[in-house]
Design a protein around this motif. Structure first.
Motif, short mmCIF file in Angstrom:
data_model
loop_
_atom_site.label_atom_id
_atom_site.label_comp_id
_atom_site.label_asym_id
_atom_site.label_seq_id
_atom_site.Cartn_x
_atom_site.Cartn_y
_atom_site.Cartn_z
N VAL A 4 -123.70 -5.98 -16.56
CA VAL A 4 -123.99 -6.13 -17.80
C VAL A 4 -124.19 -7.39 -18.29
CG1 VAL A 4 -122.36 -4.97 -19.63
CG2 VAL A 4 -122.03 -4.33 -17.18
N VAL A 5 -124.53 -7.64 -19.30
CA VAL A 5 -125.09 -8.67 -20.64
C VAL A 5 -124.71 -8.20 -22.54
CG1 VAL A 5 -126.81 -10.18 -21.53
CG2 VAL A 5 -126.92 -9.32 -19.20
N ASN A 6 -123.58 -8.60 -22.79
CA ASN A 6 -122.74 -7.48 -23.85
C ASN A 6 -123.33 -9.33 -24.73
OD1 ASN A 6 -122.78 -5.55 -23.36
ND2 ASN A 6 -120.71 -6.43 -23.04
N ALA A 7 -123.24 -9.19 -25.95
CA ALA A 7 -124.09 -9.53 -27.20
C ALA A 7 -123.40 -11.31 -27.01
CB ALA A 7 -123.54 -9.59 -28.70
N ASP A 45 -110.02 -2.74 -11.82
CA ASP A 45 -108.37 -3.14 -12.05
C ASP A 45 -107.97 -2.29 -12.89
OD1 ASP A 45 -109.32 -3.91 -14.46
OD2 ASP A 45 -110.21 -5.93 -13.39
N GLY A 46 -107.91 -1.72 -13.56
CA GLY A 46 -107.38 -0.57 -14.55
C GLY A 46 -107.83 -1.35 -16.30
N THR A 47 -109.06 -2.19 -16.40
CA THR A 47 -109.65 -2.46 -17.56
C THR A 47 -110.90 -1.89 -18.03
OG1 THR A 47 -110.55 -4.00 -16.71
CG2 THR A 47 -108.36 -4.80 -17.30
N SER A 48 -111.55 -1.96 -19.36
CA SER A 48 -112.99 -1.27 -19.13
C SER A 48 -113.31 -2.64 -19.42
CB SER A 48 -112.48 -0.54 -19.87
OG SER A 48 -111.69 -0.30 -21.00
N THR A 49 -114.58 -2.40 -19.55
CA THR A 49 -116.07 -2.86 -20.60
C THR A 49 -116.64 -1.90 -21.10
OG1 THR A 49 -117.02 -4.67 -20.64
CG2 THR A 49 -117.57 -4.19 -18.64
N SER A 50 -117.58 -2.69 -22.61
CA SER A 50 -118.83 -1.67 -22.96
C SER A 50 -119.78 -2.51 -22.55
CB SER A 50 -118.32 -2.54 -24.45
OG SER A 50 -117.38 -1.79 -25.00
N ALA A 51 -120.96 -1.86 -22.65
CA ALA A 51 -121.98 -1.99 -21.95
C ALA A 51 -122.94 -1.98 -23.25
CB ALA A 51 -122.04 -0.52 -20.64
N MET A 52 -122.69 -3.05 -23.72
CA MET A 52 -124.66 -2.46 -25.12
C MET A 52 -125.76 -2.38 -24.76
SD MET A 52 -122.51 -5.34 -27.50
CE MET A 52 -123.24 -5.23 -28.70
N GLY A 53 -125.82 -2.69 -23.27
CA GLY A 53 -127.04 -2.35 -22.83
C GLY A 53 -127.60 -1.03 -23.00
N ILE A 54 -126.96 0.02 -23.76
CA ILE A 54 -126.93 1.09 -23.54
C ILE A 54 -126.92 1.78 -25.16
CG2 ILE A 54 -126.80 4.11 -23.07
CD1 ILE A 54 -126.70 3.15 -19.71
#
Length: 139
Positions: free
Chosen positions: A69-72, A101-110
């Motif tokens: 996941v490549v974000n800004a 691991d219970g966390t989340s991350t944004s996927a700005m590529g979509i």
């Protein structure tokens, strides 16, 4: 690989306009502005272009072993078992990956503003997650 189309077009077009405009401004600005002022004007335009590039480079890359996941301003790599789910509620700017691991991350590529493209890209990512991930299919 998934990446937004409109975001890239707008970001790179805007970056080009900003750099050219500020370069021209640096040349035609009043004589009381010195060389350092003119250099700063061009440098500022290049900085704005760099920030716009950072947003335009966003993408999600699926490979056999995992997902990148490549974000800004941050790039993260996950193995398929680390990603439990991906979701994007109506009106959200981009999807969220739920991680083991219970966390989340944004996927700005979509990009959610590109509704049809985003829906297709999200469906493709979900299908890959079902095939390659370790989370059982809920259906």
């Amino acid at each position: 690989m998934w990446r937004p189309r409109v975001t890239r077009i707008v970001a790179y077009t805007t970056a080009g306009v900003v750099v050219v405009t500020l370069a021209v401004l640096a040349v035609v600005v009043a004589p009381q502005f010195g060389l350092s002022d003119r250099v700063f004007i061009v440098a500022f335009g290049l900085f704005v272009a760099w920030v716009l590039h950072m947003f335009a480079r966003c993408r999600v890359v699926a490979e056999e072993s995992g997902i990148t996941v490549v974000n800004a301003f941050r790039t993260r790599r996950f193995e398929w078992p680390e990603v439990l789910d991906v979701s994007m509620a109506e009106g959200e700017p981009w999807p969220t990956l739920d991680l083991a691991d219970g966390t989340s991350t944004s996927a700005m590529g979509i990009n959610g503003t590109e509704k049809a493209l985003a829906a297709r890209q999200l469906a493709e990512l979900k299908a890959l997650l079902r095939v390659r991930g370790e989370t059982p299919d809920p259906h």
